[in-house]
Design a protein around this motif. Structure first.
Motif, PDB file in Angstrom:
ATOM      1  N   SER A 359       0.847  -1.200   0.000  1.00 45.56           N
ATOM      2  CA  SER A 359       0.000   0.000   0.000  1.00 45.56           C
ATOM      3  C   SER A 359       0.878   1.244   0.000  1.00 45.56           C
ATOM      4  O   SER A 359       1.941   1.272   0.630  1.00 45.56           O
ATOM      5  N   GLY A 360       0.418   2.286  -0.692  1.00 43.87           N
ATOM      6  CA  GLY A 360       1.107   3.571  -0.691  1.00 43.87           C
ATOM      7  C   GLY A 360       0.550   4.457   0.417  1.00 43.87           C
ATOM      8  O   GLY A 360      -0.665   4.543   0.589  1.00 43.87           O
ATOM      9  N   VAL A 361       1.424   5.095   1.163  1.00 44.76           N
ATOM     10  CA  VAL A 361       1.036   5.939   2.292  1.00 44.76           C
ATOM     11  C   VAL A 361       1.423   7.382   1.971  1.00 44.76           C
ATOM     12  O   VAL A 361       2.593   7.683   1.731  1.00 44.76           O
ATOM     13  N   MET A 362       0.438   8.277   1.956  1.00 43.68           N
ATOM     14  CA  MET A 362       0.678   9.677   1.591  1.00 43.68           C
ATOM     15  C   MET A 362       0.071  10.633   2.606  1.00 43.68           C
ATOM     16  O   MET A 362      -0.907  10.289   3.285  1.00 43.68           O
ATOM     17  N   GLY A 363       0.634  11.810   2.694  1.00 39.74           N
ATOM     18  CA  GLY A 363       0.136  12.822   3.615  1.00 39.74           C
ATOM     19  C   GLY A 363       1.162  13.914   3.809  1.00 39.74           C
ATOM     20  O   GLY A 363       2.206  13.935   3.146  1.00 39.74           O
ATOM     21  N   ASN A 364       0.895  14.824   4.727  1.00 39.18           N
ATOM     22  CA  ASN A 364       1.773  15.985   4.938  1.00 39.18           C
ATOM     23  C   ASN A 364       2.686  15.841   6.146  1.00 39.18           C
ATOM     24  O   ASN A 364       3.624  16.618   6.301  1.00 39.18           O
ATOM     25  N   SER A 365       2.412  14.862   7.021  1.00 40.39           N
ATOM     26  CA  SER A 365       3.214  14.678   8.225  1.00 40.39           C
ATOM     27  C   SER A 365       4.134  13.478   8.075  1.00 40.39           C
ATOM     28  O   SER A 365       3.676  12.335   8.013  1.00 40.39           O
ATOM     29  N   ASP A 366       5.434  13.716   8.028  1.00 42.06           N
ATOM     30  CA  ASP A 366       6.400  12.621   7.914  1.00 42.06           C
ATOM     31  C   ASP A 366       6.326  11.706   9.136  1.00 42.06           C
ATOM     32  O   ASP A 366       6.461  10.490   9.023  1.00 42.06           O
ATOM     33  N   TRP A 433      -3.819  13.980   8.663  1.00 44.86           N
ATOM     34  CA  TRP A 433      -4.434  13.162   7.610  1.00 44.86           C
ATOM     35  C   TRP A 433      -3.424  12.251   6.922  1.00 44.86           C
ATOM     36  O   TRP A 433      -2.278  12.637   6.669  1.00 44.86           O
ATOM     37  N   ILE A 434      -3.870  11.041   6.608  1.00 40.80           N
ATOM     38  CA  ILE A 434      -3.097  10.120   5.773  1.00 40.80           C
ATOM     39  C   ILE A 434      -4.028   9.499   4.729  1.00 40.80           C
ATOM     40  O   ILE A 434      -5.168   9.147   5.023  1.00 40.80           O
ATOM     41  N   HIS A 435      -3.507   9.383   3.524  1.00 46.52           N
ATOM     42  CA  HIS A 435      -4.210   8.700   2.436  1.00 46.52           C
ATOM     43  C   HIS A 435      -3.514   7.374   2.172  1.00 46.52           C
ATOM     44  O   HIS A 435      -2.307   7.323   1.946  1.00 46.52           O
ATOM     45  N   PHE A 436      -4.278   6.275   2.248  1.00 42.91           N
ATOM     46  CA  PHE A 436      -3.753   4.934   1.962  1.00 42.91           C
ATOM     47  C   PHE A 436      -4.286   4.475   0.602  1.00 42.91           C
ATOM     48  O   PHE A 436      -5.488   4.290   0.438  1.00 42.91           O
ATOM     49  N   ASP A 437      -3.389   4.295  -0.349  1.00 45.16           N
ATOM     50  CA  ASP A 437      -3.764   3.729  -1.650  1.00 45.16           C
ATOM     51  C   ASP A 437      -3.510   2.226  -1.574  1.00 45.16           C
ATOM     52  O   ASP A 437      -2.354   1.774  -1.590  1.00 45.16           O
ATOM     53  N   ILE A 438      -4.596   1.457  -1.479  1.00 43.75           N
ATOM     54  CA  ILE A 438      -4.480   0.000  -1.307  1.00 43.75           C
ATOM     55  C   ILE A 438      -4.777  -0.745  -2.613  1.00 43.75           C
ATOM     56  O   ILE A 438      -5.138  -1.920  -2.602  1.00 43.75           O
ATOM     57  N   ALA A 439      -4.599  -0.056  -3.750  1.00 44.51           N
ATOM     58  CA  ALA A 439      -4.950  -0.646  -5.051  1.00 44.51           C
ATOM     59  C   ALA A 439      -4.199  -1.942  -5.332  1.00 44.51           C
ATOM     60  O   ALA A 439      -4.731  -2.845  -5.976  1.00 44.51           O
ATOM     61  N   GLY A 440      -2.957  -2.050  -4.865  1.00 40.46           N
ATOM     62  CA  GLY A 440      -2.175  -3.253  -5.139  1.00 40.46           C
ATOM     63  C   GLY A 440      -2.643  -4.472  -4.373  1.00 40.46           C
ATOM     64  O   GLY A 440      -3.094  -5.468  -4.957  1.00 40.46           O
TER      65      GLY A 440
END
Length: 472
Positions: A359-366, A433-440
């Protein structure tokens, strides 16, 4: 399947067959036989010695993956026989990784056979685990892991169900069943609500379907809550691509486009069952993206709930349009939010970038992204951080609206989708906020590890682990 912890020597336990986990053949009683059939004590290795009624299963290291895969393979091997009970000894590696042993067994046992015309007789397997000391810690891990695995399998069932039997109203009914089972609050809204509240982005995506779009909001509010978390899921019960119609081959498996929403529903069920001290709001945009005379079109300009305008350049980039309004709804309706996590099978680009299993993990907070990746690893899921940058941010700029729903470049598509969603996160919540792209990992058309063909239930385990960590 039933798992029992027994304070007895393995030889004093009655069972049809014995499972032996092995990472070294040197001290094995059946070394000669195993070497004769070229058995290696490696991950994925599993063999049945029918005469001695033993199953040998290999593992390479005392890690979540190795133990869970071995456990799943052992259970699958038993399922291929007529045996109904098995016993095993908890060695130090298995006791140390008891969570993965239990979850691997329950996840490996899963089969989706609802649509088979010839029904197999369902066998109830009993696993007897011999331990030196049946501690409360082991008992608690067994109970928790069984609940988590059950939640994962709930998500798998939902995702695997074909679109003729799973549309927005069905998803809403399942959410109501979850609410009833866990005694939590639920609210379901239809298209009149979407229109009245300016949620035109989500409303437009489902416009051509005969099935009304549904906004689902579940609320779990324990008295001792330490944090307040919002889970937002993309619930595309089917995605044809809309007028930007997918090629035929790419349309197959699009029943899986509801995986984010299913992960969110299953996660709140598990969290409520486990009684975690976290207030959780699960919000799902349940929509079907179809074609028709009333379909939304490339070149349309949509106005989202927060007033931002979106130039539609591809109707197959629909999930982000649904999430945009759901994210705005969450921030408008729920006050004093500590964290916002969204889940979606959002982009093929993420699969290209990091593979089918991650899964790809995206957001503004490292810091928050790092915590999410760490929790995923602890829960047995693969995840990696994908960083935003100023140059890709420019690629979704529109000349006629505030933002485009796709980028002007074919590169970095997972990140540009995440950046699009960032436009609908209010300033005070940017670092929450975090966006999880679970497409895979959400849906793979072959068995992998302890996951079956089809839906994996991606997102459930790492969500529970992450929320446990945040509540510490």
């Amino acid at each position: 399947m039933k798992i029992n912890l027994i304070e007895k020597n393995i030889n004093d336990i009655k069972a049809d067959i014995e499972i032996i986990f092995i990472n070294d053949l040197d001290n094995c009683a059946d070394k000669e036989v195993l070497e004769s059939i070229d058995f290696k004590a490696k991950d994925e290795a599993c063999t049945l010695l029918a005469e001695s009624k033993k199953i040998y299963v290999g593992y390479e290291e005392a890690s979540y993956d190795s133990i869970a895969i071995a456990s799943a393979n052992a259970v699958r091997k038993i399922a291929s026989t007529k045996y109904e009970s098995a016993k095993l000894t908890l060695n130090s590696d298995l006791e140390e990784n008891f969570k993965s042993l239990v979850e691997g067994a329950f996840l490996g046992e899963y089969k989706f056979t609802k649509y088979k015309s010839k029904k197999e007789e369902k066998k109830k397997l009993t696993l007897e685990m011999a331990v030196n000391n049946k501690t409360n810690e082991l008992e608690n891990i067994l109970k928790e892991s069984k609940t988590i695995a059950k939640a994962v399998n709930k998500a798998r069932d939902m995702v695997n169900t074909p679109p003729q039997d799973f549309y927005p109203a069905v998803m809403a009914d399942i959410a109501k069943d979850i609410a009833k089972d866990t005694n939590i609050e639920i609210k379901v809204e239809g298209e009149k609500y979407l229109k009245k509240n300016g949620m035109n982005s989500m409303l437009s995506v489902g416009r051509a379907s005969i099935h009304e779009s549904k906004l689902i909001h579940l609320s779990y509010k324990p008295k001792d809550a330490k944090v307040k978390v919002v889970l937002v899921g993309k619930g595309l019960t089917y995605d044809s691509g809309g007028l930007s119609l997918k090629p035929a081959d790419f349309m197959v498996t699009m029943k899986s486009d509801k995986s984010g929403g299913c992960a969110v529903l299953s996660s709140i069920w598990a969290i409520a069952k486990l009684g975690l001290p976290v207030e959780v709001h699960a919000i799902v945009g349940a929509v079907e993206n179809m074609i028709g005379g009333d379909a939304y079109k490339p070149d349309d300009v949509l106005t989202a709930k927060n007033g931002k305008t979106i130039e539609v350049r591809n109707t197959d980039a629909e999930g982000r349009l649904v999430l945009a309004d759901c994210l705005c709804y969450a921030q408008d309706e729920i006050k004093d939010i500590d964290y916002i996590f969204d889940y979606a099978t959002l982009t093929g680009a993420c699969v290209v970038g990091v593979g089918q299993y991650t899964s790809g993990v995206m957001g503004n907070s490292d810091e928050l992204k790092c915590k999410a990746v760490s929790s995923a690893k602890a829960a047995g899921e693969y995840a990696t951080s994908l960083d935003f940058n100023r140059y890709l941010r420019k690629s979704i700029k529109s000349e006629i609206a505030d933002v485009c729903n796709i980028a002007n470049t074919r590169y970095g598509g997972a990140i540009t989708a995440g950046i699009f969603l960032d436009n609908f996160i209010y300033e005070e919540n940017k670092n929450k906020w975090i966006h999880f792209d679970i497409a895979g990992p959400a849906f793979v058309e072959k068995q992998w590890g302890y996951n079956p063909h089809g839906a994996s239930g991606a997102g459930v385990r790492f969500t529970v682990e992450l929320l446990k960590d945040l509540a510490k």
